[in-house]
Design a protein around this motif. Structure first.
Motif, PDB file in Angstrom:
ATOM      1  N   LYS A 324       0.821  -1.212   0.000  1.00 41.30           N
ATOM      2  CA  LYS A 324       0.000   0.000   0.000  1.00 41.30           C
ATOM      3  C   LYS A 324       0.857   1.265   0.000  1.00 41.30           C
ATOM      4  CE  LYS A 324      -4.035   0.409   1.817  1.00 41.30           C
ATOM      5  NZ  LYS A 324      -5.248   0.463   2.671  1.00 41.30           N
ATOM      6  N   LEU A 325       2.068   1.181   0.560  1.00 38.47           N
ATOM      7  CA  LEU A 325       2.988   2.309   0.458  1.00 38.47           C
ATOM      8  C   LEU A 325       3.202   2.678  -1.009  1.00 38.47           C
ATOM      9  CD1 LEU A 325       6.277   2.826   2.424  1.00 38.47           C
ATOM     10  CD2 LEU A 325       6.280   3.058  -0.053  1.00 38.47           C
ATOM     11  N   VAL A 326       3.391   1.654  -1.829  1.00 45.89           N
ATOM     12  CA  VAL A 326       3.604   1.875  -3.260  1.00 45.89           C
ATOM     13  C   VAL A 326       2.310   2.331  -3.938  1.00 45.89           C
ATOM     14  CG1 VAL A 326       4.277   0.791  -5.443  1.00 45.89           C
ATOM     15  CG2 VAL A 326       5.462   0.166  -3.322  1.00 45.89           C
ATOM     16  N   ALA A 327       1.217   1.605  -3.688  1.00 42.36           N
ATOM     17  CA  ALA A 327      -0.048   1.891  -4.373  1.00 42.36           C
ATOM     18  C   ALA A 327      -0.582   3.280  -4.032  1.00 42.36           C
ATOM     19  CB  ALA A 327      -1.086   0.822  -4.023  1.00 42.36           C
ATOM     20  N   TYR A 328      -0.518   3.657  -2.772  1.00 39.09           N
ATOM     21  CA  TYR A 328      -1.085   4.938  -2.371  1.00 39.09           C
ATOM     22  C   TYR A 328      -0.205   6.125  -2.750  1.00 39.09           C
ATOM     23  CZ  TYR A 328      -5.392   3.644  -0.035  1.00 39.09           C
ATOM     24  OH  TYR A 328      -6.681   3.232   0.204  1.00 39.09           O
ATOM     25  N   MET A 396       8.061  -0.257 -12.749  1.00 38.98           N
ATOM     26  CA  MET A 396       8.239   1.112 -12.268  1.00 38.98           C
ATOM     27  C   MET A 396       9.536   1.719 -12.794  1.00 38.98           C
ATOM     28  SD  MET A 396       6.778   1.152  -8.352  1.00 38.98           S
ATOM     29  CE  MET A 396       7.545  -0.377  -7.789  1.00 38.98           C
ATOM     30  N   LEU A 397      10.565   0.906 -12.888  1.00 41.45           N
ATOM     31  CA  LEU A 397      11.840   1.402 -13.433  1.00 41.45           C
ATOM     32  C   LEU A 397      11.668   1.829 -14.894  1.00 41.45           C
ATOM     33  CD1 LEU A 397      14.883   1.860 -13.111  1.00 41.45           C
ATOM     34  CD2 LEU A 397      15.232  -0.539 -13.768  1.00 41.45           C
ATOM     35  N   LEU A 398      10.965   1.014 -15.666  1.00 39.73           N
ATOM     36  CA  LEU A 398      10.714   1.351 -17.076  1.00 39.73           C
ATOM     37  C   LEU A 398       9.844   2.596 -17.192  1.00 39.73           C
ATOM     38  CD1 LEU A 398      10.052  -2.222 -18.536  1.00 39.73           C
ATOM     39  CD2 LEU A 398      12.004  -0.738 -19.047  1.00 39.73           C
ATOM     40  N   TYR A 399       8.864   2.723 -16.305  1.00 42.94           N
ATOM     41  CA  TYR A 399       7.977   3.890 -16.371  1.00 42.94           C
ATOM     42  C   TYR A 399       8.740   5.186 -16.097  1.00 42.94           C
ATOM     43  CZ  TYR A 399       4.105   7.058 -15.502  1.00 42.94           C
ATOM     44  OH  TYR A 399       3.244   8.123 -15.559  1.00 42.94           O
ATOM     45  N   ARG A 400       9.592   5.147 -15.087  1.00 47.59           N
ATOM     46  CA  ARG A 400      10.368   6.350 -14.769  1.00 47.59           C
ATOM     47  C   ARG A 400      11.389   6.660 -15.869  1.00 47.59           C
ATOM     48  NH1 ARG A 400      10.784  11.351 -13.628  1.00 47.59           N
ATOM     49  NH2 ARG A 400      12.837  11.971 -12.841  1.00 47.59           N
ATOM     50  N   VAL A 482      12.058   9.272  -5.380  1.00 42.66           N
ATOM     51  CA  VAL A 482      10.737   8.717  -5.093  1.00 42.66           C
ATOM     52  C   VAL A 482      10.603   7.317  -5.678  1.00 42.66           C
ATOM     53  CG1 VAL A 482       8.259   8.991  -5.456  1.00 42.66           C
ATOM     54  CG2 VAL A 482       9.680  10.999  -4.972  1.00 42.66           C
ATOM     55  N   PHE A 483      11.036   7.136  -6.912  1.00 43.62           N
ATOM     56  CA  PHE A 483      10.890   5.825  -7.559  1.00 43.62           C
ATOM     57  C   PHE A 483      11.807   4.783  -6.941  1.00 43.62           C
ATOM     58  CE2 PHE A 483       8.421   8.117 -10.617  1.00 43.62           C
ATOM     59  CZ  PHE A 483       7.589   7.161 -11.186  1.00 43.62           C
ATOM     60  N   VAL A 484      12.974   5.193  -6.445  1.00 44.84           N
ATOM     61  CA  VAL A 484      13.826   4.253  -5.723  1.00 44.84           C
ATOM     62  C   VAL A 484      13.110   3.756  -4.473  1.00 44.84           C
ATOM     63  CG1 VAL A 484      15.938   4.032  -4.362  1.00 44.84           C
ATOM     64  CG2 VAL A 484      16.016   5.149  -6.593  1.00 44.84           C
ATOM     65  N   MET A 485      12.471   4.673  -3.750  1.00 42.48           N
ATOM     66  CA  MET A 485      11.699   4.288  -2.567  1.00 42.48           C
ATOM     67  C   MET A 485      10.603   3.287  -2.928  1.00 42.48           C
ATOM     68  SD  MET A 485       9.119   6.635  -0.270  1.00 42.48           S
ATOM     69  CE  MET A 485       7.895   6.662  -1.598  1.00 42.48           C
ATOM     70  N   LEU A 486       9.905   3.542  -4.022  1.00 45.45           N
ATOM     71  CA  LEU A 486       8.808   2.664  -4.427  1.00 45.45           C
ATOM     72  C   LEU A 486       9.307   1.278  -4.812  1.00 45.45           C
ATOM     73  CD1 LEU A 486       6.713   5.171  -6.593  1.00 45.45           C
ATOM     74  CD2 LEU A 486       6.283   4.450  -4.238  1.00 45.45           C
ATOM     75  N   MET A 487      10.424   1.202  -5.508  1.00 46.60           N
ATOM     76  CA  MET A 487      10.962  -0.101  -5.920  1.00 46.60           C
ATOM     77  C   MET A 487      11.469  -0.897  -4.721  1.00 46.60           C
ATOM     78  SD  MET A 487      12.790   0.664  -9.611  1.00 46.60           S
ATOM     79  CE  MET A 487      13.611   2.180  -9.136  1.00 46.60           C
TER      80      MET A 487
END
Length: 535
Positions: A324-328, A396-400, A482-487
């Protein structure tokens, strides 16, 4: 059914009216469809009322654009040329107290205020949901949510610039929002057995994404009239949903004269016989056992500690924390990210970003259904959830990395990320929670559906609060952080299920070596009680 029985079992007034108009009752199958529809509408309303804050972020804290190119995405995604967008963004000074140098941090604090009280309220709401009448509990939560979401928007018309006002509105709204998820999952678990639960709940859980899409479109559609309307309209929407719940939601089959339903073969046959002896008019009562007397008013609750000790609850709860950290983070920050990021050398308006972000949830709908279907086929909830979380990392890596190359590629990668991010989130909060809530260790007449759901989703909601808060600070250092945190969050979510994944693999291996006997279910060899039937 006699009139006094309806009173004892708290039959919803809308159902009483339908019975009188039709002169006869519906079948069990029809009631199940109705329960799916009403709970779907209910939680879609909850999620719709959470989206306004993400849509108005770029209005409360505007940043000037540097490129002057149109963003040609058609009528849905762009109804004004770039020059007018640029002029509006340049002339708009934002809204105090969010338009200062610490604007993104304060926006993050608003999100965490909502989600912190949401997660805290979840634990209490789950216990209350197993104790009180779920229909009235859910109705109260929806109407209360609508009022405080609307009051947040009234700050625009009242010209409130006090940060504490918006903070308190979000806190109280979070408490009311906590009533939703434990209640709707408990209702679905009461009405459906375990067979194909993953697929059914995967389809049903599309309400999350449908609510996000609806909320985004509602909030964006009235944004030009003032950002306050972006809160008031979704607030009114959830109040109307609460009225529907009050009129038509039967929380338990017993509330309208059916026996208790679970996944066993014996009970399935009982239910089938009950369908054949359906009530006609107001005079014939459904035959069956003691369970027909156990409606909303006679349920026993389960303590938080007892529910925590059910095998599998803690690992899935911790996994959901990071899922949920990632989704939200995507839920609350994706529209802002899109409006501030150059895509194919072009920028988009705030309204366009809000509309475009709905495509993430379109991918989420597919992901929830796919995760449920796969977990039913494999009879392996943990393997499915962990695999999806691991797959979300490269997405997520590809998206960023490539999301800014072109608008088409951005959309495709956004939907793919939504599929893998929302898939396990949907699976854990629905089928897994319902499986664990009917666990065999909960003895007697007690039911732990709402309590277990509250523990799992409440823990997940702490992560949901942390993600947007960290994003508010990390975005000031750049979106790569931010994306590093999400991954990292997605990786940890998958790793937390490792023990259950190994148990499911061992079960599959042992079954392939020995002939299968008896009825198959979701129970693993190493954690066999994990998902077993209550009866």
């Amino acid at each position: 059914m006699a009139g006094n029985s309806d009173t004892v079992r708290k039959t919803p007034p809308g159902i009483l009216l339908i019975r009188r108009l039709r002169g006869r009752d519906w079948s069990l199958k029809t009631y199940r469809y109705m329960i799916l529809l009403v709970t779907f509408i209910a939680y879609a309303c909850y999620h719709a009322s959470r989206k306004p804050s993400s849509i108005v972020k770029s209005v409360l804290y505007p940043e000037p654009l540097t490129q002057q190119h149109p963003w040609p995405m058609g009528q849905l995604f762009l109804k004004q040329d770039f020059l007018s967008v640029h002029q509006k963004r340049s002339n708009h000074k934002g809204w105090a107290p969010f338009n200062g140098s610490d604007g993104t941090s304060r926006l993050g604090e608003i999100d965490v205020a909502f989600l912190s009280f949401y997660s805290l309220g979840m634990y209490v709401a789950g216990h209350l949901g197993d104790t009180l009448d779920l229909r009235l509990f859910l109705t109260t939560g929806m109407i209360g949510s609508g009022i405080f979401v609307g009051l947040f928007g009234m700050g625009y018309f009242w010209k409130v610039h006090l940060f504490g006002f918006y903070l308190v509105m979000q806190m109280v709204a979070g408490l009311f929002q906590a009533t939703g998820w434990p209640s709707v999952v408990a209702v679905i678990g009461n009405w459906f057995g375990k067979r194909k639960r993953g697929l059914i709940m995967g389809i049903w859980n599309a309400h999350t994404s449908v609510g996000n899409i609806t909320g985004s479109l509602l909030a964006a559609s009235v944004l030009d009239y003032g950002w306050g309307w972006s809160f008031i309209v979704p607030g009114a929407f959830i109040v109307m949903g609460g009225i529907i719940v009050y009129l038509f939601l039967a929380a338990y089959p017993e509330d309208i004269g059916f026996p208790y339903i679970d996944g066993s073969v014996a009970n399935a046959e009982t239910v089938r016989r009950d369908e054949e002896s359906q009530i006609k008019g107001n005079e014939v009562e459904v035959q069956n056992n003691i369970s027909s007397r156990k409606g909303s008013g006679s349920r026993k609750s389960v303590g938080l500690l007892q529910a925590c000790l059910i095998p599998g609850v803690i690992p899935f709860a911790l996994c959901l924390f990071f899922a949920k950290l990632v989704a939200y983070t995507f839920l609350y920050w994706l529209p802002f990210y899109l409006s501030q990021t150059e895509i194919g050398g072009e920028y988009m308006s705030v309204k366009t970003a809000g509309n475009l972000s709905t495509l993430f949830d379109v991918g989420g709908i597919v992901g929830g259904i796919l995760a449920g279907y796969i977990s039913d086929k494999l009879k392996a909830r943990a393997i499915t959830a962990a695999t999806f979380m691991y797959a979300a990392i490269p997405c997520m890596l590809l998206y960023r990395t490539y999301g800014g190359v072109s608008q088409t590629l951005n959309i495709l990668l956004m939907m793919l990320a939504g599929l893998f991010i929302n898939g396990p989130y949907a699976l854990i909060t629905t089928a897994v929670s319902a499986d664990l809530g009917t666990h065999s260790s909960v003895r007697g007449d007690s039911r732990a559906l709402a309590t277990v759901t509250a523990i799992i989703d409440g823990t997940g909601s702490v992560g949901a609060a942390l993600g947007p808060l960290l994003t508010g600070f990390l975005s000031e250092r750049g979106w790569n952080s931010v994306f590093v945190m999400l991954m990292v969050g997605a990786l940890v979510a998958g790793l937390l299920l490792s023990r259950l994944v190994i148990a499911e693999i061992n079960e599959k291996t042992s079954k392939s070596m020995t002939p299968s006997t008896g009825q198959q279910n979701f129970e693993g060899a190493a954690y066999q009680p994990l998902l077993s039937d209550q009866r």
